[in-house]
Design an enzyme around this catalytic site. Structure first.
Site, PDB file in Angstrom:
ATOM      1  N   ASP A 268      -5.023  -0.363  -7.444  1.00  0.00           N
ATOM      2  CA  ASP A 268      -6.229   0.305  -7.947  1.00  0.00           C
ATOM      3  C   ASP A 268      -6.679  -0.312  -9.274  1.00  0.00           C
ATOM      4  O   ASP A 268      -7.876  -0.485  -9.525  1.00  0.00           O
ATOM      5  CB  ASP A 268      -5.965   1.807  -8.118  1.00  0.00           C
ATOM      6  CG  ASP A 268      -5.590   2.449  -6.789  1.00  0.00           C
ATOM      7  OD1 ASP A 268      -6.226   2.115  -5.777  1.00  0.00           O
ATOM      8  OD2 ASP A 268      -4.656   3.266  -6.766  1.00  0.00           O
TER       9      ASP A 268
ATOM     10  N   HIS B 124      -3.399   7.878  -5.287  1.00  0.00           N
ATOM     11  CA  HIS B 124      -3.835   6.677  -4.576  1.00  0.00           C
ATOM     12  C   HIS B 124      -4.508   7.039  -3.256  1.00  0.00           C
ATOM     13  O   HIS B 124      -3.978   6.762  -2.179  1.00  0.00           O
ATOM     14  CB  HIS B 124      -2.651   5.729  -4.337  1.00  0.00           C
ATOM     15  CG  HIS B 124      -3.045   4.487  -3.592  1.00  0.00           C
ATOM     16  ND1 HIS B 124      -3.870   3.533  -4.129  1.00  0.00           N
ATOM     17  CD2 HIS B 124      -2.771   4.070  -2.329  1.00  0.00           C
ATOM     18  CE1 HIS B 124      -4.082   2.574  -3.234  1.00  0.00           C
ATOM     19  NE2 HIS B 124      -3.428   2.877  -2.136  1.00  0.00           N
TER      20      HIS B 124
HETATM   21  N1  LIG Z   1       0.092   1.591  -2.012  1.00  0.00           N
HETATM   22  C1  LIG Z   1      -0.927   0.814  -1.736  1.00  0.00           C
HETATM   23  O1  LIG Z   1      -1.732   0.495  -2.616  1.00  0.00           O
HETATM   24  C2  LIG Z   1      -1.134   0.285  -0.353  1.00  0.00           C
HETATM   25  C3  LIG Z   1      -0.408   0.787   0.692  1.00  0.00           C
HETATM   26  N2  LIG Z   1      -0.569   0.305   1.965  1.00  0.00           N
HETATM   27  C4  LIG Z   1       0.254   0.910   3.032  1.00  0.00           C
HETATM   28  O2  LIG Z   1       1.378   0.078   3.294  1.00  0.00           O
HETATM   29  C5  LIG Z   1       1.858   0.349   4.614  1.00  0.00           C
HETATM   30  C6  LIG Z   1       2.153  -0.960   5.360  1.00  0.00           C
HETATM   31  O3  LIG Z   1       0.964  -1.665   5.589  1.00  0.00           O
HETATM   32  P1  LIG Z   1       0.985  -3.063   6.391  1.00  0.00           P
HETATM   33  O4  LIG Z   1       2.057  -3.930   5.864  1.00  0.00           O
HETATM   34  O5  LIG Z   1      -0.391  -3.553   6.415  1.00  0.00           O
HETATM   35  O6  LIG Z   1       1.403  -2.555   7.846  1.00  0.00           O
HETATM   36  P2  LIG Z   1       2.053  -3.426   9.032  1.00  0.00           P
HETATM   37  O7  LIG Z   1       1.959  -2.608  10.268  1.00  0.00           O
HETATM   38  O8  LIG Z   1       1.494  -4.796   9.042  1.00  0.00           O
HETATM   39  O9  LIG Z   1       3.575  -3.550   8.579  1.00  0.00           O
HETATM   40  C7  LIG Z   1       4.424  -2.450   8.526  1.00  0.00           C
HETATM   41  C8  LIG Z   1       5.828  -2.932   8.837  1.00  0.00           C
HETATM   42  O10 LIG Z   1       6.687  -1.786   8.742  1.00  0.00           O
HETATM   43  C9  LIG Z   1       7.663  -1.954   9.763  1.00  0.00           C
HETATM   44  N3  LIG Z   1       8.306  -0.672  10.031  1.00  0.00           N
HETATM   45  C10 LIG Z   1       7.827   0.387  10.737  1.00  0.00           C
HETATM   46  N4  LIG Z   1       8.741   1.353  10.769  1.00  0.00           N
HETATM   47  C11 LIG Z   1       9.810   0.916  10.080  1.00  0.00           C
HETATM   48  C12 LIG Z   1      11.070   1.467   9.765  1.00  0.00           C
HETATM   49  N5  LIG Z   1      11.421   2.662  10.173  1.00  0.00           N
HETATM   50  N6  LIG Z   1      11.920   0.717   9.035  1.00  0.00           N
HETATM   51  C13 LIG Z   1      11.562  -0.509   8.605  1.00  0.00           C
HETATM   52  N7  LIG Z   1      10.391  -1.085   8.863  1.00  0.00           N
HETATM   53  C14 LIG Z   1       9.536  -0.371   9.614  1.00  0.00           C
HETATM   54  C15 LIG Z   1       6.907  -2.519  10.949  1.00  0.00           C
HETATM   55  O11 LIG Z   1       7.775  -3.115  11.896  1.00  0.00           O
HETATM   56  C16 LIG Z   1       5.989  -3.511  10.254  1.00  0.00           C
HETATM   57  O12 LIG Z   1       6.587  -4.796  10.181  1.00  0.00           O
HETATM   58  C17 LIG Z   1       0.780   1.213   5.280  1.00  0.00           C
HETATM   59  O13 LIG Z   1       1.193   2.547   5.281  1.00  0.00           O
HETATM   60  C18 LIG Z   1      -0.420   1.027   4.367  1.00  0.00           C
HETATM   61  O14 LIG Z   1      -1.315   2.107   4.420  1.00  0.00           O
HETATM   62  C19 LIG Z   1      -1.445  -0.709   2.225  1.00  0.00           C
HETATM   63  C20 LIG Z   1      -2.176  -1.268   1.199  1.00  0.00           C
HETATM   64  C21 LIG Z   1      -2.119  -0.787  -0.155  1.00  0.00           C
HETATM   65  O1  LIG Z   2      -6.843   1.485   2.240  1.00  0.00           O
HETATM   66  C1  LIG Z   2      -5.715   1.542   2.762  1.00  0.00           C
HETATM   67  O2  LIG Z   2      -5.425   2.262   3.726  1.00  0.00           O
HETATM   68  C2  LIG Z   2      -4.635   0.728   2.145  1.00  0.00           C
HETATM   69  C3  LIG Z   2      -4.576   1.023   0.716  1.00  0.00           C
HETATM   70  O3  LIG Z   2      -3.944   1.955   0.290  1.00  0.00           O
HETATM   71  C4  LIG Z   2      -5.440   0.250  -0.166  1.00  0.00           C
HETATM   72  O4  LIG Z   2      -5.946  -0.812   0.210  1.00  0.00           O
HETATM   73  O5  LIG Z   2      -5.641   0.700  -1.306  1.00  0.00           O
END
Ligand SMILES: NC(=O)C1=CN([C@@H]2O[C@H](COP(=O)(O)OP(=O)(O)OC[C@H]3O[C@@H](n4cnc5c(N)ncnc54)[C@H](O)[C@@H]3O)[C@@H](O)[C@H]2O)C=CC1
Ligand SMILES: O=C([O-])CC(=O)C(=O)O
Length: 341
Positions: free
Chosen positions: A173, A200
């Site tokens: 952010d 967030h």
């Molecule tokens: N805090 C923030 O600012 C942000 C948070 N996110 C969040 O991060 C998370 C991941 O996003 P992406 O990497 O794009 O998703 P993705 O689907 O590409 O990757 C998620 C990974 O988690 C793994 N996974 C699922 N269950 C699991 C478990 N029990 N143990 C270990 N690994 C497991 C999957 O196999 C996959 O490789 C989402 O919830 C997303 O909303 C995304 C962007 C920003």
């Molecule tokens: O927008 C989403 O779902 C992933 C996230 O948290 C971000 O990009 O800030």
């Protein structure tokens, strides 16, 4: 004969190499995902990391084999989801980053991810409480406003909760807020550091532009705030169903991990925004809140107050607090009603 300046430079070099030699094991849970892979890559490039443990329910050994060829010193190991794999990945870890879970598709809010991600985070938190109770735990999985309280409840139930070592990663952010103002004002984005407080998701993300001396007005201010609050949606839309921010998030996660390691290795005045167990709004029943936090060897060193804000920002904050309370309560309730095995 050495001059005083040369001796000083030598001491500085020695203390840098001493600090970068300190062993720091870092674990990524969800390491094969859209965020997990570039995040692991950036951690491999960080000389403060001595061991990198990559865990996922699929493909982690492959990602580890690939990243492990990069010619930096850290040892990389990938772990399959066997009963012992997760424990071994966590054992001895100083920093545990959790980007495991599903991302949004267009039309979804972060809260729509709750039903899937709550139990994923709960179960990984259980493993962390058991195998790495003293680690700094960095929650990336959404909805962060709820997954941080979920993790705290799990650690409390295991008797190992340390509020100074649990962080919701809200760095993205601030990265966005800084980038977007630089685009409006033609400034160097790397020198911008806009304070963002709250949580967030959507309206809980509150940029405090006035604290950086900017006074946008009217529609321009509304548009700026909206872009910071809904920057994630921009990426979700642009990816058209293939996920949400991964690369910018990897950068933000790697920056936060680097800040924690720097602080752990003795650097002073390391300040990052993060969603933590915070005293700031506890009197309103809000136990977690993101604000600037000074990091130290024990994790949270000092939580900065929100500070002076404008009436406009106060209105944003009022809306934020209402939403945040509900998101936090939802996470706490989930663990109480669904403690898992
Ligand atoms: N805090 C923030 O600012 C942000 C948070 N996110 C969040 O991060 C998370 C991941 O996003 P992406 O990497 O794009 O998703 P993705 O689907 O590409 O990757 C998620 C990974 O988690 C793994 N996974 C699922 N269950 C699991 C478990 N029990 N143990 C270990 N690994 C497991 C999957 O196999 C996959 O490789 C989402 O919830 C997303 O909303 C995304 C962007 C920003
Ligand atoms: O927008 C989403 O779902 C992933 C996230 O948290 C971000 O990009 O800030």
């Amino acid at each position: 004969m050495f001059s005083a300046r040369q001796i000083f430079a030598q001491v500085q070099r020695r203390s840098f190499s001493a600090s970068s030699r300190q062993a720091s094991k870092v674990t990524v849970l969800g390491a094969a995902g859209g965020i997990g892979q570039p995040l692991s890559l950036l951690l491999k490039l960080n000389p403060r990391v001595s061991q990198l443990a990559l865990y996922d329910i699929r493909l982690a050994p492959g990602v580890a084999a690939d990243i492990g060829h990069i010619n930096t010193k850290s040892e990389v190991r990938g772990y399959d989801p066997t009963p012992s794999g997760l424990g071994e990945a966590l054992k001895g870890s100083e920093v545990v980053l959790i980007p495991a879970g599903v991302p949004r598709k267009p039309g979804m809010t972060r809260d729509d991810l709750f039903n899937t991600n709550a139990s994923i985070v709960r179960d990984l938190a259980k493993a962390a409480a058991e195998h790495a109770p003293e680690a700094n735990v960095l929650i990336i999985s959404n909805p962060v406003n709820s997954t941080v309280p979920i993790t705290a409840e799990v650690f409390k139930s295991k008797g190992v909760y340390n509020p100074k070592r649990l962080f919701g990663v809200t760095t993205l952010d601030v990265v966005r807020a800084s980038r977007f103002i630089s685009q409006l004002k033609n400034t160097d984005p790397a020198s911008e550091n806009i304070t963002v407080v709250g949580g967030h998701s959507g309206a809980t993300i509150v940029p405090l532009l006035s604290q950086s001396g900017y006074n946008l007005e009217g529609e321009q201010l509304d548009q700026y705030v909206h872009r910071v609050q809904f920057g994630g949606d921009e990426v979700v839309q642009a990816k058209g169903g293939a996920g949400s921010a991964t690369l910018s998030m990897a950068m933000a996660g790697a920056r936060f991990a680097e800040s924690l390691l720097k602080a752990a290795q003795g650097q002073k005045n390391v300040i990052e925004p993060t969603f933590v167990d915070s005293p700031l709004y506890k009197d309103q029943g809000i136990d977690y809140f993101a604000s600037n936090v000074e990091l130290g060897p024990n994790g949270v060193e000092k939580i900065h107050p929100v500070g002076k804000i404008t009436d406009y920002e106060q209105k944003l904050l009022d809306v934020c607090l209402g939403d945040l309370k509900k998101n936090i309560e939802k996470g706490v309730k989930f663990v109480k009603e669904n403690p898992g095995n």
